[in-house]
Design a protein around this motif. Structure first.
Motif, mmCIF file in Angstrom:
data_model
loop_
_atom_site.group_PDB
_atom_site.id
_atom_site.type_symbol
_atom_site.label_atom_id
_atom_site.label_comp_id
_atom_site.label_asym_id
_atom_site.label_seq_id
_atom_site.Cartn_x
_atom_site.Cartn_y
_atom_site.Cartn_z
ATOM 1 N N PRO A 89 -7.026 -0.903 -10.706
ATOM 2 C CA PRO A 89 -5.712 -0.679 -11.301
ATOM 3 C C PRO A 89 -5.660 0.430 -12.303
ATOM 4 O O PRO A 89 -4.871 1.189 -12.412
ATOM 5 N N HIS A 145 -2.899 3.261 -12.234
ATOM 6 C CA HIS A 145 -1.925 3.407 -13.419
ATOM 7 C C HIS A 145 -2.134 4.761 -14.122
ATOM 8 O O HIS A 145 -1.247 5.258 -14.932
ATOM 9 N N CYS A 197 -2.584 -4.210 -1.243
ATOM 10 C CA CYS A 197 -1.674 -5.127 -2.009
ATOM 11 C C CYS A 197 -1.322 -4.557 -3.250
ATOM 12 O O CYS A 197 -0.221 -4.724 -3.691
ATOM 13 N N LEU A 198 -2.334 -4.157 -3.917
ATOM 14 C CA LEU A 198 -2.288 -3.420 -5.198
ATOM 15 C C LEU A 198 -1.265 -2.335 -5.274
ATOM 16 O O LEU A 198 -0.363 -2.188 -5.990
ATOM 17 N N ARG A 217 1.141 -1.539 -3.252
ATOM 18 C CA ARG A 217 2.497 -1.989 -2.788
ATOM 19 C C ARG A 217 3.045 -2.720 -3.939
ATOM 20 O O ARG A 217 4.187 -2.579 -4.421
ATOM 21 N N GLN A 218 2.098 -3.461 -4.661
ATOM 22 C CA GLN A 218 2.863 -4.156 -5.966
ATOM 23 C C GLN A 218 3.488 -3.433 -6.973
ATOM 24 O O GLN A 218 4.307 -3.651 -7.679
ATOM 25 N N HIS A 219 2.815 -2.150 -7.100
ATOM 26 C CA HIS A 219 3.234 -1.160 -8.362
ATOM 27 C C HIS A 219 3.771 0.008 -7.538
ATOM 28 O O HIS A 219 4.125 1.102 -8.331
ATOM 29 N N GLY A 220 4.417 -0.213 -6.500
ATOM 30 C CA GLY A 220 5.585 0.845 -5.960
ATOM 31 C C GLY A 220 4.828 2.147 -5.725
ATOM 32 O O GLY A 220 5.602 3.006 -6.060
ATOM 33 N N GLN A 221 3.772 2.175 -5.266
ATOM 34 C CA GLN A 221 3.001 3.510 -5.364
ATOM 35 C C GLN A 221 2.626 3.630 -3.742
ATOM 36 O O GLN A 221 1.362 4.364 -3.365
ATOM 37 N N SER A 266 -2.869 -9.199 5.921
ATOM 38 C CA SER A 266 -2.087 -9.268 4.764
ATOM 39 C C SER A 266 -0.679 -9.307 5.020
ATOM 40 O O SER A 266 -0.160 -9.460 6.335
ATOM 41 N N ASP A 267 0.127 -9.158 4.284
ATOM 42 C CA ASP A 267 1.714 -9.061 4.342
ATOM 43 C C ASP A 267 2.527 -7.804 4.317
ATOM 44 O O ASP A 267 3.418 -7.470 4.208
#
Length: 396
Positions: A232, A236, A258-259, A261-265, A297-298
């Motif tokens: 993270p 960030h 996953c990480l 994608r979750q944060h739009g990067q 994964s998705d």
């Protein structure tokens, strides 16, 4: 040469934002894509080679941004000749060096590392094994290098710099060298995770954040990944690309995918192989990592393909990686090869299967899988189905 691919079932663009193109044809001329979508009969007839894809899926040629090249199509680590041509058969049309660290007796003084990078870069300027485009020559950062050294090699065409294998006392000693490389227009890359060769150091989030390279190499481990809590921070507190590799930690690969994608990067997520190494030679390594992400994964399979194509192209400033007009004409045809099933290659990847690489077009020239050498015979036209490609044009 003018080449056309017609009767495509699906066209995957390499751009995760707009992953699919409408139509069923791709036209190429003089090494560039002319059009993607619908082609007129006259435009197709004017081509030197016409490939009937028979419903196959087209994707951009894969870009492996972590290949341990040395000189020629040879890997000392595995004592194997012809591995790059095998990677081309696996759909990889572009290889980017991870630095020439595997050259036997590699030099470690400033004069030597400069000479090695320049020589590797120059050797691959015109040499294309099997038709693959190889970007070689990455200067290995060693103690004693000065800003003038980076200016010197940059003038010779070297545009890659690699930290992580040098004899520095601390990874923080790379900080000024990374800054000098950036100043002179180089793409900077850094080994990430536990040490992989004797004498080198583990590199963790605090080191990467101090260096701020363009690319964090094999972020999922090469072979040992960083602690989970470091990831993270990279997402960030930096803008560096996070490169995930086949020869790494599968659990961490899925976590990072996953990480990010979750944060739009997602633009920052890259797929590569980190081979040949102790993990071996992996001609289908890029396809394996794509299918791992798509089946375990998705992540949409088209996004995984983009991480192996368009995302690499954006980060490294290449004109390949996308199926769009004006880009380099690097195209791969995939077929699920499931008998009479209507399943597509994308279905196979989602299912955890490796879709068959039916044909490879590099720089607009067809390079069919199964040929012992990839220089096409001087012919005018061939019409073939994707999963029934001849081993030699002369038999078409």
């Amino acid at each position: 040469m003018k080449t056309a691919v017609v009767n495509l079932g699906t066209i995957v663009t390499g751009d995760w934002r707009e992953p699919a193109a409408s139509g069923d044809s791709i036209l190429m001329a003089d090494g560039k894509i002319v059009s993607v979508g619908v082609a007129s009969a006259s435009a197709v007839e004017s081509c030197d080679v016409v490939i009937d894809a028979d419903g196959a899926t087209a994707i951009p040629g894969l870009i492996d941004s972590h290949v341990h090249v040395t000189f020629g199509d040879y890997t000392p680590r595995q004592q194997t000749v012809g591995f790059l041509e095998s990677y081309l058969h696996g759909g990889t049309t572009t290889a980017i060096t991870a630095c020439e660290v595997h050259v036997p007796g590699r030099p470690k003084d400033p004069v030597g590392v400069k000479a090695l990078a320049v020589a590797a870069h120059k050797c691959f300027e015109q040499y294309r094994p099997g038709g693959m485009r190889v970007h070689a020559g990455s200067i290995i950062l060693e103690p004693g290098l000065t800003e003038a050294d980076f200016e010197e090699v940059a003038k010779q065409g070297v545009w890659l710099a690699k930290a992580g294998f040098g004899a520095v006392k601390s990874p923080f000693d790379y900080v000024p060298m990374i800054a000098w490389a950036k100043k002179h227009g180089m793409i900077t890359t850094v080994h990430t995770g536990g040490a992989s060769i004797p004498g080198s150091s583990g590199i963790w989030a605090e080191h990467l954040l101090a260096m701020q390279p363009h690319v964090s190499f094999h972020v999922n481990g090469g072979p040992v990944a960083m602690p989970d809590e470091d990831f993270p921070r990279l997402v960030h507190e930096s803008e560096m690309a996070l490169q995930a590799c086949t020869a790494g930690n599968l659990r961490t690969l899925l976590m990072v995918g996953c990480l990010i994608r979750q944060h739009g990067q997602f633009d920052r997520f890259l797929i590569a192989t980190d081979t040949p190494t102790g993990s071996g030679i992996m001609p289908l390594g890029m396809m394996y990592t794509i299918t791992h992400l798509a089946s375990l994964s998705d992540m949409p399979v088209e996004w995984a393909i983009a991480a192996a194509t368009g995302n690499n192209a954006r980060v490294y400033g290449l004109n390949s990686g996308f199926l769009r007009a004006g880009c380099d004409a690097d195209v791969v045809l995939l077929d699920a090869c499931q008998g009479g099933s209507k399943a597509t290659a994308l279905d196979a990847l989602r299912n955890g299967d490796i879709a068959a690489v039916a044909a490879v077009i590099a720089d607009g020239t067809p390079r069919f899988v199964g040929r012992s050498r990839n220089t096409p015979a001087p012919i005018k036209k061939v019409r073939v189905a994707a999963c029934r490609l001849p081993r030699d044009f002369s038999g078409a």
